[in-house]
Write a protein that holds these residues in place. Structure first.
Motif, PDB file in Angstrom:
ATOM      1  N   TYR A 191       0.844  -1.191   0.000  1.00  0.00           N
ATOM      2  CA  TYR A 191       0.000   0.000   0.000  1.00  0.00           C
ATOM      3  C   TYR A 191       0.884   1.248   0.000  1.00  0.00           C
ATOM      4  CZ  TYR A 191      -4.533  -2.239   0.640  1.00  0.00           C
ATOM      5  OH  TYR A 191      -5.686  -2.959   0.444  1.00  0.00           O
ATOM      6  N   PHE A 227      -8.143  -4.420  -3.713  1.00  0.00           N
ATOM      7  CA  PHE A 227      -7.431  -4.024  -2.498  1.00  0.00           C
ATOM      8  C   PHE A 227      -7.356  -5.247  -1.595  1.00  0.00           C
ATOM      9  CE2 PHE A 227      -9.308  -0.068  -4.050  1.00  0.00           C
ATOM     10  CZ  PHE A 227      -8.217   0.791  -4.015  1.00  0.00           C
ATOM     11  N   LEU A 232      -1.816  -4.216  -2.630  1.00  0.00           N
ATOM     12  CA  LEU A 232      -2.590  -3.856  -3.808  1.00  0.00           C
ATOM     13  C   LEU A 232      -2.344  -4.953  -4.840  1.00  0.00           C
ATOM     14  CD1 LEU A 232      -1.636  -0.070  -4.034  1.00  0.00           C
ATOM     15  CD2 LEU A 232      -3.729  -1.041  -3.074  1.00  0.00           C
TER      16      LEU A 232
END
Length: 287
Positions: A191, A227, A232
């Protein structure tokens, strides 16, 4: 030569009007042996001569030689029965007996034989095709025989699969129409990473590999999937052609190595599963 003639006239079996002599049995075995040798010799000769001098595809040549071989075997078997003095009426009786045998215990053999003939005529499965069976077995078709089909797996193991499994089950033929296939390679980044940069560098790294094939609408691209809990999640979509598609494990490994190298060299973190643990204080009564 009288003693030889006497041996050939020696009665081995006598049932009613039918008499089986040693000479007839010898003729039967000789015709069967010649038929087997002739079938194999013609198949090999046609494969060498026709295959080297014509534009016929290997799969079409294989189908033709197989059908020719089966025809020769059938004709030779009928000739061998005729050498025993078996008339057409008796052949019908034998066929009826075989029908009863098939009904009681030879269903699988008959089913596999008919399935093999269907496969050869239908051309939905050819020698050299890379297939995935409903059981998950992956392999390259090496031979289509009377009862079974020989598959060679990626571990170089030879697996005999009953022909009926290709007719009754679901078969994923990776090379039926062409030798091009799309692979989807999932990967994740931490992330906070620049998603546009991730897409750009991974796509560029994939295009640099010799395995990658691009033509028309078959292009290399990267999409963001979701997500995740700790990352990711992306997927690299890439096209591969030729013999490489028969080695999916190796293809996936090559692209994963390229993705890892591109991400590390550009300072993009590859995450690992993480969990945050929160401790709450509570008052415990003392006794």
């Amino acid at each position: 030569m009288k003693w030889l003639d006497d041996w050939f006239q020696l009665k081995l079996l006598e049932i009613g009007d039918y008499v089986l002599t040693l000479g007839e049995l010898f003729g039967f075995l000789l015709i069967i042996a010649v038929t087997l040798v002739l079938s194999r010799w013609l198949s090999r000769a046609l494969t060498k001569v026709v295959g080297s001098r014509s534009r016929i595809s290997p799969s079409q040549l294989y189908t033709f030689t197989r059908l020719m071989s089966y025809s020769i075997l059938a004709i030779g078997f009928l000739m061998a029965l005729a050498s025993l003095g078996v008339s057409f009426d008796r052949m019908l009786l034998v066929a009826g007996a075989l029908g009863v045998g098939i009904g009681f215990g030879l269903q699988n053999i008959a089913n596999n034989f008919v399935s093999g003939i269907i496969i050869l005529f239908e051309k939905s499965l050819r020698v050299g095709d890379f297939v995935e069976l409903e059981s998950g077995l992956l392999g390259e078709v090496k031979e289509i025989n009377i009862r079974s089909t020989l598959l060679k797996t990626m571990d170089n193991a030879d697996i005999l699969v009953p022909n009926s499994e290709f007719i009754n089950g679901r078969v994923n033929n990776w090379t039926l129409k062409d030798d091009e296939r799309r692979f989807s390679i999932p990967f994740g980044v931490a992330y906070g990473s620049d998603t546009h940069k991730v897409i750009e560098i991974v796509a560029a790294a994939a295009r640099e590999l010799p395995l990658t094939f691009e033509k028309g609408d078959r292009q290399t691209f990267v999409v963001m999937k979701e997500f995740g809990d700790s990352s990711l999640n992306f997927a690299l979509s890439v096209w591969v052609r030729g013999e490489a598609i028969k080695r999916p494990g190796l293809v996936k490994s090559e692209y994963l190595l390229a993705i890892n190298k591109a991400l590390v060299s550009n300072g993009i973190e590859i995450p690992f599963p993480q969990r945050d643990l929160h401790l709450r204080s509570s008052s415990i009564p003392h006794g």
